[in-house]
Design an enzyme around this catalytic site. Structure first.
Site, mmCIF file in Angstrom:
data_model
loop_
_atom_site.group_PDB
_atom_site.id
_atom_site.type_symbol
_atom_site.label_atom_id
_atom_site.label_comp_id
_atom_site.label_asym_id
_atom_site.label_seq_id
_atom_site.Cartn_x
_atom_site.Cartn_y
_atom_site.Cartn_z
ATOM 1 N N ASP A 1 -44.734 15.476 -81.798
ATOM 2 C CA ASP A 1 -43.865 16.532 -81.233
ATOM 3 C C ASP A 1 -44.011 17.522 -82.503
ATOM 4 O O ASP A 1 -43.543 18.714 -82.064
ATOM 5 C CB ASP A 1 -42.515 16.008 -80.758
ATOM 6 C CG ASP A 1 -42.539 15.571 -79.376
ATOM 7 O OD1 ASP A 1 -43.595 15.599 -78.751
ATOM 8 O OD2 ASP A 1 -41.481 15.149 -79.129
ATOM 9 N N ASP B 1 -45.989 10.281 -70.702
ATOM 10 C CA ASP B 1 -45.196 10.180 -71.611
ATOM 11 C C ASP B 1 -43.996 8.992 -71.561
ATOM 12 O O ASP B 1 -44.005 8.207 -70.411
ATOM 13 C CB ASP B 1 -43.927 11.539 -71.440
ATOM 14 C CG ASP B 1 -43.662 11.897 -73.180
ATOM 15 O OD1 ASP B 1 -43.811 11.335 -73.866
ATOM 16 O OD2 ASP B 1 -43.255 13.098 -73.046
HETATM 17 C C1 GLA Z 1 -41.634 14.355 -75.309
HETATM 18 C C2 GLA Z 1 -43.258 14.962 -75.536
HETATM 19 C C3 GLA Z 1 -43.016 16.489 -75.291
HETATM 20 C C4 GLA Z 1 -42.428 16.801 -74.260
HETATM 21 C C5 GLA Z 1 -40.928 16.222 -73.860
HETATM 22 C C6 GLA Z 1 -40.631 16.494 -72.486
HETATM 23 O O1 GLA Z 1 -40.866 14.651 -76.312
HETATM 24 O O2 GLA Z 1 -43.554 14.460 -76.657
HETATM 25 O O3 GLA Z 1 -44.224 17.101 -75.566
HETATM 26 O O4 GLA Z 1 -43.389 16.576 -73.005
HETATM 27 O O5 GLA Z 1 -41.155 14.933 -74.154
HETATM 28 O O6 GLA Z 1 -39.372 16.045 -72.248
#
Ligand code: GLA
Length: 735
Positions: free
Chosen positions: A552, A482
């Site tokens: 997200d 990420d």
């Molecule tokens: C980002 C990702 C989510 C999750 C969060 C964790 O927003 O897109 O899927 O992994 O970070 O902090």
């Protein structure tokens, strides 16, 4: 032979199976662009270029007062600088004497089998049955000795040409690149072109916009240090009349994960020019004598058969030529459940095992432990950079936790955010100078975190070593990688003042080196990319990640748009999509049908689901397995545009041999007493009968009928019902 050089006419014809691209060494050794379109012979197309005395469009000195020859009115392969061409340009170089000029003329070329590679940047490779040839053509400024090598790899069967540019300083003083594009693409007439791009925002990535070219510069860009949620490094230039089935479409996709730029200009004579490459903002790169600079690659394709065909070219290429991971094709990707929306930071080893146990009954095969397992990470204020297990949460230790999960018959995945650091972390306390922060200022915080200076070798080595240590400590099957902020505060404590213009690009090169050191050294691990959703979903990332978390935003109806937009460039098998608890009014079956428009998985607390919901999930997971090959390897068709005011949204995946297909229809607006609606299939064999199941009734019809008359969609149904029509070819039509 894909590339034919005609020494007499001085033309280069680059042939793919369906297209020809032609360039020519023209007057005064300027390299002219002559043609890109449906395949033709190697005839010299110079007859297309008419010359006139154009006022205020100057003439190169050595054209000897020939007033009809102006670079301002000539189609070129790569531009000059300050040589009378006032359009957007592909190069801006400050020479060692301080002048801004570049007058590149042909000096040499070579043709060789196989694709080119670039220093430190990802490129596409030739897969087994591909015929690939490369042309390298060098233009040089005779005074400054600045050379630009134009690189073209022709992937014949795929109808794709990969391009890039390499600058070499053959002079004896340092030069400064202030702008260097990967591609310059000139159109003799661009008045009828539309520009398609994929703008968006956090939670709403890759929506679709189509606009007319008008007489100004259209700019699609990211200046965020990542390819971004806001724009994607993709543009298409298409005929005004082009639709899914018909019309000329040119697609361009940049293989770069940092700040990028695509500019299109319709000029005073209705000529169009596209340039694409690294964003020139906050970019200033010195090249020492003897040194070289490689731009990232661009993938380009052409078809006269409409937008679907353009997308198919990219989809097939992305599945065959970008990523060598066994998870692309050879090993089926498991159904996963991710803990993020189930528990956020609030979990421990016992909770994870409980979720895994419950999820097993849903047909889930892998649990992914998301953010929160490392350092002191109980919220998003601390811990990033400390890649060691938090034993207050994972009390049994990682190796043991994975063993317990494996014992349940499930695989284990884990989350990292390797490029970031929290101020409250051991890493930051030990190396505050590794974070990007401009001297004398406080860095911009975003999600309470700072970015590491990925251009520094010691930072790269730390990240490679600390992530690999975890990966090698347990039986880890999957990694979600990420990045949760855009890059600001471009500054490197390791570079002198005059080299700070390199920082943004160095970040990207450093990132690729780190990914090489982690991802390429772990071929048995499946890697998924993520950037607060799809904020860095780009073709370069897909050389590392087999799939990318799309957004997200897990609301199913929003995902209809996300998938539709993404599909212009990306195949379904690259789009991470999960069933979550968002939008409770949408039935689980519908959520799952929509998640099968991506890679499919779950993102909810399995321990809180009712028995009936667990059973539904099991059924849907089984369907994912059943349709895996169709969805992952079939041809994808957009059937209904969700951006229009429609009652139904639909898409289709057709097996390459057209023996079966899956048509998914989602009811988004069930009007009372409304009309009977039909969904017309595409890509079927018109001369075969297909047996169709999906709404309780079984019917058999020919491909021709299904494509031209369609499938009637039931009306008396609950809101947001989805139908997954499975079409199976039965027999041929006998005539
Ligand atoms: C980002 C990702 C989510 C999750 C969060 C964790 O927003 O897109 O899927 O992994 O970070 O902090």
């Amino acid at each position: 032979m894909a590339i034919i050089f005609n020494g007499k006419k001085k033309t280069f014809s680059l042939h793919t199976s369906g297209t020809t691209y032609q360039l020519k060494i023209g007057n005064l050794n300027y390299v002219k662009h002559l043609y890109y379109g449906p395949r033709i012979l190697d005839e010299d197309l110079i007859y297309l270029i008419r010359r006139y005395d154009r006022g205020f469009s100057g003439n190169p000195y050595d054209s000897l007062k020939e007033r009809t020859f102006s670079l301002d009115a000539q189609p070129q392969e790569f531009t000059t600088q300050q040589q009378g061409d006032f359009r957007i340009n592909s190069i801006e170089v400050r020479n060692s004497n301080g002048s801004y000029s570049f007058d590149g003329r042909y000096i040499s070329h070579r043709i060789y089998p196989g694709p080119f590679t670039l220093s430190g940047l990802p490129t596409a490779f030739a897969s087994e049955n591909d015929t690939v040839e490369t042309l390298e053509l060098v233009i040089e400024d005779a005074i400054t000795k600045v050379q630009v090598t134009l690189l073209y790899s022709v992937f014949e069967e795929a109808d794709i040409i990969m391009r890039a540019a390499r600058v070499r300083n053959a002079g004896d003083g340092t030069i400064w690149l202030e702008r260097i594009m990967s591609l310059n693409m000139d159109y003799l007439n661009g008045l009828n072109l539309d520009l398609i791009s994929l703008p968006g925002r956090y939670g709403q990535e890759r929506q679709v916009e189509r606009q007319r070219l008008t007489h100004h510069v259209h700019k699609i860009r990211s200046g965020r240090g990542i390819s971004s949620h806001q724009q994607n490094p993709f543009v298409a230039l298409v005929d005004r009349s082009a639709d899914e089935n018909y019309g000329s479409c040119y697609g361009f996709a940049l293989m770069y994960s940092g700040s990028f730029l695509a500019e299109v200009e319709l000029d005073q004579y209705d000529q169009a020019r596209l340039v694409m490459g690294i964003n020139d903002r906050l970019f200033n790169y010195p090249v020492e004598p003897g040194g070289e600079f490689d731009t990232p690659a661009v993938l380009m394709t052409y078809t006269h058969d409409g937008l679907t065909q353009m997308s198919h070219h990219f989809h097939d290429f992305f599945r065959n030529n970008l990523n060598r991971s066994k998870f692309v094709r050879d090993v089926r990707r498991p159904v996963l459940i991710n803990t993020w929306e189930a528990a956020f930071f609030d979990f421990d080893d016992v909770k994870l095992v409980e979720i895994a146990k419950a999820a097993r009954d849903m047909g889930v095969e892998m649990i992914v432990m998301d953010d929160g397992w490392f350092g002191k990470r109980n919220d998003d204020n601390s811990g990033l950079g400390d890649w060691y297990v938090n034993e207050k949460k994972i009390r049994c230790g990682l190796t043991e936790l994975v063993r317990q999960i494996n014992e349940l018959g499930m695989k284990f995945g884990i989350w990292f955010e390797p490029e970031m650091v929290s101020e409250d972390s051991d890493l930051f306390r030990a190396h505050p100078d590794w974070a990007m922060e401009i001297p004398g200022r406080h860095a911009v915080r975003s999600r309470n975190q700072l970015a590491l200076d990925m251009g520094r070798k010691e930072v790269q080595d730390y990240v490679i070593e600390s992530v690999n240590r975890i990966l090698d400590s347990a039986n880890i099957y999957y990694v979600k990688w990420d990045i949760n902020r855009a890059i600001t505060d471009l500054w490197s404590n390791a570079l002198p003042a005059e080299l700070q213009g390199e920082v943004s690009h160095r970040y990207v090169l450093g990132l690729y080196r780190v990914m090489d050191g982690i991802i390429k050294t772990h071929p048995d691990i499946m890697f998924e990319g993520c950037a607060g959703g799809g904020g860095r979903f780009d073709p370069a990332m897909l050389t590392y990640f087999v799939q990318y978390w799309s957004s997200d935003n897990t609301k199913p109806l929003d995902n209809l748009k996300l998938h539709y937009g993404s599909s212009f460039l990306y195949p379904l098998c690259t789009m991470g999509a999960h069933v979550s608890s968002a939008s409770p009014m949408v039935p689980l079956e519908t959520k799952a049908a929509i998640a099968m428009g991506g890679t499919f998985g779950y993102e909810l607390d399995a321990t809180k689901l009712k028995k009936s919901a667990i059973r539904t999930c099991r059924k849907m997971s089984d369907l994912y397995q059943k349709y895996y090959n169709l969805n992952f390897f079939g041809d994808y068709y957009r059937l209904v545009n969700p951006f229009e005011k429609v009652n139904l949204v639909a898409w289709e995946c057709v097996a390459k041999d057209r023996s079966e297909a899956l048509v998914t229809v989602v009811t988004v607006n069930l009007t009372v007493n409304g009309p009977q609606e039909y969904i017309k299939c595409r890509g079927l064999d018109p001369d075969r009968f297909y047996r169709i199941r999906g709404d309780g009734e079984e019917l058999t019809a020919t491909g021709a009928a299904l494509m031209h008359a369609g499938i009637p969609i039931p009306r008396e149904i609950p809101d947001f019902t989805a139908f997954q029509y499975h079409l199976e070819a039965v027999e041929r039509v006998s005539r």
